[in-house]
Motif scaffolding. Sequence first.
Motif, PDB file in Angstrom:
ATOM      1  N   GLU A  10       0.638  -1.157   0.071  1.00  0.00           N
ATOM      2  CA  GLU A  10       0.073  -0.066  -0.172  1.00  0.00           C
ATOM      3  C   GLU A  10       0.846   1.300   0.033  1.00  0.00           C
ATOM      4  OE1 GLU A  10      -2.762  -0.068   3.211  1.00  0.00           O
ATOM      5  OE2 GLU A  10      -4.056  -1.730   2.294  1.00  0.00           O
ATOM      6  N   SER A  11       2.046   1.132   0.775  1.00  0.00           N
ATOM      7  CA  SER A  11       2.865   2.309   0.793  1.00  0.00           C
ATOM      8  C   SER A  11       3.722   2.429  -0.483  1.00  0.00           C
ATOM      9  CB  SER A  11       3.761   2.382   2.175  1.00  0.00           C
ATOM     10  OG  SER A  11       4.438   1.215   1.986  1.00  0.00           O
ATOM     11  N   GLY A  12       3.639   1.541  -1.326  1.00  0.00           N
ATOM     12  CA  GLY A  12       4.812   1.414  -2.465  1.00  0.00           C
ATOM     13  C   GLY A  12       6.237   0.916  -2.020  1.00  0.00           C
ATOM     14  N   ARG A  13       6.269   0.652  -0.947  1.00  0.00           N
ATOM     15  CA  ARG A  13       7.740   0.283  -0.455  1.00  0.00           C
ATOM     16  C   ARG A  13       7.909  -1.431  -0.975  1.00  0.00           C
ATOM     17  NH1 ARG A  13       6.958  -3.691   3.184  1.00  0.00           N
ATOM     18  NH2 ARG A  13       5.403  -3.339   4.744  1.00  0.00           N
ATOM     19  N   PRO A  14       9.136  -1.802  -1.109  1.00  0.00           N
ATOM     20  CA  PRO A  14       9.408  -3.072  -1.356  1.00  0.00           C
ATOM     21  C   PRO A  14       8.977  -3.946  -0.309  1.00  0.00           C
ATOM     22  CG  PRO A  14      11.236  -1.747  -1.555  1.00  0.00           C
ATOM     23  CD  PRO A  14      10.451  -1.009  -0.798  1.00  0.00           C
ATOM     24  N   ARG A  15       8.642  -5.249  -0.745  1.00  0.00           N
ATOM     25  CA  ARG A  15       8.134  -6.185   0.293  1.00  0.00           C
ATOM     26  C   ARG A  15       9.254  -6.808   0.945  1.00  0.00           C
ATOM     27  NH1 ARG A  15       2.668  -6.980   0.764  1.00  0.00           N
ATOM     28  NH2 ARG A  15       1.566  -6.926  -1.193  1.00  0.00           N
ATOM     29  N   ARG A  16       9.076  -7.164   2.633  1.00  0.00           N
ATOM     30  CA  ARG A  16      10.134  -7.507   3.139  1.00  0.00           C
ATOM     31  C   ARG A  16       9.670  -8.976   3.837  1.00  0.00           C
ATOM     32  NH1 ARG A  16      11.671  -4.559   8.217  1.00  0.00           N
ATOM     33  NH2 ARG A  16      13.563  -5.540   7.800  1.00  0.00           N
ATOM     34  N   VAL A  17      10.630  -9.944   3.355  1.00  0.00           N
ATOM     35  CA  VAL A  17      10.341 -11.276   3.527  1.00  0.00           C
ATOM     36  C   VAL A  17      11.628 -11.944   4.667  1.00  0.00           C
ATOM     37  CG1 VAL A  17      10.366 -13.786   2.605  1.00  0.00           C
ATOM     38  CG2 VAL A  17       9.397 -11.767   1.173  1.00  0.00           C
ATOM     39  N   LEU A  18      11.085 -12.620   5.348  1.00  0.00           N
ATOM     40  CA  LEU A  18      11.915 -13.252   6.519  1.00  0.00           C
ATOM     41  C   LEU A  18      11.925 -14.586   6.350  1.00  0.00           C
ATOM     42  CD1 LEU A  18      13.831 -13.180   9.001  1.00  0.00           C
ATOM     43  CD2 LEU A  18      11.863 -13.041  10.410  1.00  0.00           C
ATOM     44  N   ALA A  19      13.031 -15.269   6.401  1.00  0.00           N
ATOM     45  CA  ALA A  19      12.759 -16.888   6.340  1.00  0.00           C
ATOM     46  C   ALA A  19      13.793 -17.443   7.672  1.00  0.00           C
ATOM     47  CB  ALA A  19      13.249 -17.529   5.134  1.00  0.00           C
ATOM     48  N   VAL A  20      13.386 -18.180   8.510  1.00  0.00           N
ATOM     49  CA  VAL A  20      13.878 -18.616   9.577  1.00  0.00           C
ATOM     50  C   VAL A  20      13.819 -20.157   9.584  1.00  0.00           C
ATOM     51  CG1 VAL A  20      14.092 -18.406  12.264  1.00  0.00           C
ATOM     52  CG2 VAL A  20      13.088 -16.655  10.859  1.00  0.00           C
ATOM     53  N   SER A  21      15.280 -20.473   9.903  1.00  0.00           N
ATOM     54  CA  SER A  21      15.392 -21.913   9.919  1.00  0.00           C
ATOM     55  C   SER A  21      16.605 -22.422  11.096  1.00  0.00           C
ATOM     56  CB  SER A  21      16.056 -22.298   8.508  1.00  0.00           C
ATOM     57  OG  SER A  21      17.259 -22.304   8.462  1.00  0.00           O
ATOM     58  N   ALA A  22      16.057 -23.718  11.382  1.00  0.00           N
ATOM     59  CA  ALA A  22      17.139 -24.530  12.399  1.00  0.00           C
ATOM     60  C   ALA A  22      18.339 -24.732  11.956  1.00  0.00           C
ATOM     61  CB  ALA A  22      16.375 -25.552  12.719  1.00  0.00           C
ATOM     62  N   HIS A  23      18.500 -25.032  10.440  1.00  0.00           N
ATOM     63  CA  HIS A  23      19.729 -25.550  10.171  1.00  0.00           C
ATOM     64  C   HIS A  23      20.009 -24.972   8.581  1.00  0.00           C
ATOM     65  CE1 HIS A  23      17.735 -28.890  12.203  1.00  0.00           C
ATOM     66  NE2 HIS A  23      18.913 -28.810  12.935  1.00  0.00           N
ATOM     67  N   CYS A  24      21.501 -24.798   8.239  1.00  0.00           N
ATOM     68  CA  CYS A  24      21.621 -24.529   6.804  1.00  0.00           C
ATOM     69  C   CYS A  24      21.079 -25.635   5.838  1.00  0.00           C
ATOM     70  CB  CYS A  24      23.260 -24.422   6.634  1.00  0.00           C
ATOM     71  SG  CYS A  24      24.068 -23.188   7.639  1.00  0.00           S
ATOM     72  N   ASP A  25      20.480 -25.253   4.739  1.00  0.00           N
ATOM     73  CA  ASP A  25      19.781 -25.740   3.763  1.00  0.00           C
ATOM     74  C   ASP A  25      18.044 -25.939   3.903  1.00  0.00           C
ATOM     75  OD1 ASP A  25      19.192 -28.478   4.890  1.00  0.00           O
ATOM     76  OD2 ASP A  25      21.030 -29.130   4.168  1.00  0.00           O
ATOM     77  N   ASP A  26      17.953 -25.561   5.306  1.00  0.00           N
ATOM     78  CA  ASP A  26      16.366 -26.027   5.508  1.00  0.00           C
ATOM     79  C   ASP A  26      15.496 -24.872   4.624  1.00  0.00           C
ATOM     80  OD1 ASP A  26      16.877 -27.860   7.369  1.00  0.00           O
ATOM     81  OD2 ASP A  26      16.535 -26.506   9.163  1.00  0.00           O
ATOM     82  N   ILE A  27      15.934 -23.700   4.642  1.00  0.00           N
ATOM     83  CA  ILE A  27      15.249 -22.704   3.762  1.00  0.00           C
ATOM     84  C   ILE A  27      15.102 -22.926   2.457  1.00  0.00           C
ATOM     85  CG2 ILE A  27      15.207 -20.264   3.095  1.00  0.00           C
ATOM     86  CD1 ILE A  27      16.545 -19.357   5.932  1.00  0.00           C
ATOM     87  N   GLU A  28      16.343 -23.464   1.921  1.00  0.00           N
ATOM     88  CA  GLU A  28      16.399 -23.785   0.574  1.00  0.00           C
ATOM     89  C   GLU A  28      15.612 -25.038   0.234  1.00  0.00           C
ATOM     90  OE1 GLU A  28      18.965 -23.134   2.710  1.00  0.00           O
ATOM     91  OE2 GLU A  28      20.740 -22.245   1.737  1.00  0.00           O
ATOM     92  N   ILE A  29      15.597 -26.004   0.884  1.00  0.00           N
ATOM     93  CA  ILE A  29      14.743 -27.003   0.738  1.00  0.00           C
ATOM     94  C   ILE A  29      13.216 -26.989   0.898  1.00  0.00           C
ATOM     95  CG2 ILE A  29      14.122 -29.507   1.643  1.00  0.00           C
ATOM     96  CD1 ILE A  29      17.147 -29.918   2.386  1.00  0.00           C
ATOM     97  N   GLY A  30      12.966 -26.337   2.039  1.00  0.00           N
ATOM     98  CA  GLY A  30      11.587 -26.014   2.131  1.00  0.00           C
ATOM     99  C   GLY A  30      10.936 -24.888   1.163  1.00  0.00           C
ATOM    100  N   ALA A  31      11.626 -23.919   0.912  1.00  0.00           N
ATOM    101  CA  ALA A  31      11.130 -22.818   0.391  1.00  0.00           C
ATOM    102  C   ALA A  31      12.043 -22.164  -0.672  1.00  0.00           C
ATOM    103  CB  ALA A  31      10.739 -21.597   1.244  1.00  0.00           C
ATOM    104  N   GLY A  32      13.076 -22.964  -1.277  1.00  0.00           N
ATOM    105  CA  GLY A  32      13.835 -22.392  -2.313  1.00  0.00           C
ATOM    106  C   GLY A  32      13.357 -21.855  -3.559  1.00  0.00           C
ATOM    107  N   GLY A  33      12.620 -22.660  -3.983  1.00  0.00           N
ATOM    108  CA  GLY A  33      11.752 -22.481  -5.354  1.00  0.00           C
ATOM    109  C   GLY A  33      10.876 -21.181  -5.076  1.00  0.00           C
ATOM    110  N   THR A  34      10.399 -20.873  -4.129  1.00  0.00           N
ATOM    111  CA  THR A  34       9.382 -19.855  -3.634  1.00  0.00           C
ATOM    112  C   THR A  34      10.245 -18.559  -3.750  1.00  0.00           C
ATOM    113  OG1 THR A  34       7.688 -21.039  -2.563  1.00  0.00           O
ATOM    114  CG2 THR A  34       7.812 -18.909  -1.905  1.00  0.00           C
ATOM    115  N   LEU A  35      11.292 -18.588  -2.974  1.00  0.00           N
ATOM    116  CA  LEU A  35      12.135 -17.466  -2.813  1.00  0.00           C
ATOM    117  C   LEU A  35      12.668 -16.882  -4.200  1.00  0.00           C
ATOM    118  CD1 LEU A  35      14.434 -17.901   0.414  1.00  0.00           C
ATOM    119  CD2 LEU A  35      12.270 -16.739   0.168  1.00  0.00           C
ATOM    120  N   HIS A  36      12.999 -17.941  -5.066  1.00  0.00           N
ATOM    121  CA  HIS A  36      13.590 -17.830  -6.471  1.00  0.00           C
ATOM    122  C   HIS A  36      12.480 -17.114  -7.074  1.00  0.00           C
ATOM    123  CE1 HIS A  36      16.149 -18.340  -9.910  1.00  0.00           C
ATOM    124  NE2 HIS A  36      15.004 -18.671 -10.318  1.00  0.00           N
ATOM    125  N   THR A  37      11.161 -17.625  -6.944  1.00  0.00           N
ATOM    126  CA  THR A  37      10.276 -16.852  -7.859  1.00  0.00           C
ATOM    127  C   THR A  37       9.841 -15.628  -7.586  1.00  0.00           C
ATOM    128  OG1 THR A  37       9.147 -19.031  -8.156  1.00  0.00           O
ATOM    129  CG2 THR A  37       7.652 -17.460  -8.301  1.00  0.00           C
TER     130      THR A  37
END
Length: 221
Positions: A10-37
């Motif tokens: 609404e304000s025209g500012r960029p979207r801010r996305v936070l991803a929090v994981s327990a381990h390295c590779d969790d974010i990529e495995i669970g949501a890597g395609g989404t973040l890329h898209t």
Amino acid sequence: MLPLIAAPTESGRPRRVLAVSAHCDDIEIGAGGTLHTWAQAAPDTEFTCVILTSTPERAAESRACLTALVAPAQVEIVVHDLRDTRLPVDYDRVKDALAELSREPWDVVLTHQRYDAHQDHRLLGEFAPTAFRDHLVLAFEIPKWDGDLGTSRPNVYQPLTADAVEAKWRIMNEHYVSQHEKDWWDAETFSALARLRGMECRHRYAEAFRCEKAVLGAPLF
């Protein structure tokens, strides 16, 4: 489907996305395609990825992988030094880390599901709904030996193109050399799950999430 990320705020500012994981590779495995898209659709999106446990080698892999996944967008990567498989006994430090993050105005928070069989994942999934009360929280899924994918039915889907599925695997495999000897680490694991989730939302491929609560916006009447 609602364009939660690609549409302007609404304000025209960029979207801010936070991803929090327990381990390295969790974010990529669970949501890597989404973040890329999302990064491809809106390169001005501000991504922040927070990883609670790591080793120096894995942290370097994750930094390189996440940076490549969201290019041309930028990403801030924060890696903590909590103990792998021991997050439940580091309860206070995990709680404090999430409380600090919750003060920021994120448009969407990606993290683990509360029904995940791994104790580290499960703790973050249990904390997330109360830590991020004023945020949209999408909980991703991690395929694993425990066979826990059926414990929480997904209800939010991000359709993926074939190119996004290929890019997710190619980038992960390039940067996570430490995972190459794992018997589950191959393109079929991730493409098969993406195909199944795509079928569930009438697309060829998708990543799936669980949203426990969402507010649609201001009253219309």
